[in-house]
Design a protein around this motif. Structure first.
Motif, short mmCIF file in Angstrom:
data_model
loop_
_atom_site.label_atom_id
_atom_site.label_comp_id
_atom_site.label_asym_id
_atom_site.label_seq_id
_atom_site.Cartn_x
_atom_site.Cartn_y
_atom_site.Cartn_z
N CYS A 148 38.42 39.30 39.35
CA CYS A 148 39.42 40.15 39.99
C CYS A 148 40.20 39.38 41.06
O CYS A 148 41.41 39.57 41.21
CB CYS A 148 38.77 41.39 40.58
SG CYS A 148 38.14 42.54 39.33
N PRO A 150 42.97 44.29 44.52
CA PRO A 150 41.86 43.60 43.86
C PRO A 150 40.51 44.18 44.24
O PRO A 150 39.56 44.13 43.45
CB PRO A 150 42.00 42.16 44.36
CG PRO A 150 42.69 42.28 45.70
CD PRO A 150 43.63 43.44 45.53
N MET A 173 40.24 37.27 47.93
CA MET A 173 41.08 38.47 47.92
C MET A 173 41.71 38.71 49.28
O MET A 173 42.91 39.00 49.40
CB MET A 173 40.24 39.69 47.53
CG MET A 173 39.71 39.68 46.12
SD MET A 173 38.74 41.18 45.83
CE MET A 173 37.81 40.71 44.38
N TYR A 210 44.23 38.58 40.90
CA TYR A 210 45.14 38.96 41.97
C TYR A 210 45.98 37.77 42.43
O TYR A 210 47.18 37.90 42.70
CB TYR A 210 44.38 39.55 43.16
CG TYR A 210 45.33 40.02 44.25
CD1 TYR A 210 46.00 41.23 44.14
CD2 TYR A 210 45.58 39.22 45.37
CE1 TYR A 210 46.89 41.65 45.12
CE2 TYR A 210 46.47 39.63 46.35
CZ TYR A 210 47.11 40.85 46.21
OH TYR A 210 48.01 41.25 47.18
#
Length: 199
Positions: A160, A10, A102, A164
């Motif tokens: 993003c 990511p 992330m 993910y």
């Protein structure tokens, strides 16, 4: 310039989406690598002593690494508007929140994908999910007005991060109770830059 990357990361995707949004695809080539936390690719280590991606190899200057360093560099050296001065602290804080999502989501994936089953910690995985879940809820509850505004780097980072979570932890159903963010993400995924960088 050359971007050392892996399609599933990511952090790499953040950079790749920005590259597409800024129209820089012809200026940057990509070197795809296979690398893990336990066994870093040699080219990654050569670019970044921490063995992490992404790394941006420049022709005439030091290699840059850490996604936030790379995106800021690309923005600032190409007259971008993805770190707007008028709301820079909000943009940076929301980007940091997305990066935290992330990090915890990647940590969960590493625990179950890289470690032998008898060494895995369910408590660790759940603790990471609690962090992920709290951060997603915070974005839904506090940041939707920002995400409804002009496109900046925090929009890309959040999209993003959520994509993910979908990729590795879809069964967790992060959308439950986060309706506004779920609707925003569904719309953002339709951008050409997101489609072009889908793993």
């Amino acid at each position: 310039m050359k971007l050392i990357s892996s399609a599933a990361s990511p952090f790499v995707r953040k950079v790749r989406v920005l590259v597409h949004e800024m129209g820089l695809t012809d200026a940057i080539t990509e070197q795809q690598v296979t690398t893990t936390a336990f066994q870093s690719d040699a080219s990654v280590i050569a670019a970044n002593p921490l063995g992490k991606i992404p790394a941006l190899v420049r022709d005439d200057a030091a290699t840059l690494y850490d996604s936030r360093v790379i995106t800021r560099f690309l923005n600032d050296t190409n007259d971008g508007a993805f770190y707007p001065a008028a709301r820079i602290w909000e943009t940076l804080t929301l980007e940091a929140t997305a990066d935290g999502i992330m990090e915890t989501a990647v940590s969960m994936a590493y625990e179950v994908r890289l470690r032998p089953e008898n060494e895995q910690s369910a408590d660790w995985v759940e603790a990471q999910w609690q962090k992920t879940s709290r951060a997603i809820a915070a974005v839904n509850n506090r940041w939707m007005s920002h995400l409804a505004g002009p496109l900046d780097m925090s929009h890309i980072a959040v999209a993003c991060a959520l994509s993910y979570v979908d990729l590795r932890h879809d069964a967790r159903n992060w959308r439950n109770g986060n309706d506004a963010l779920a609707a925003w993400h569904e719309a953002f995924k339709q951008r050409d830059s997101m489609k072009a960088t889908s793993a």
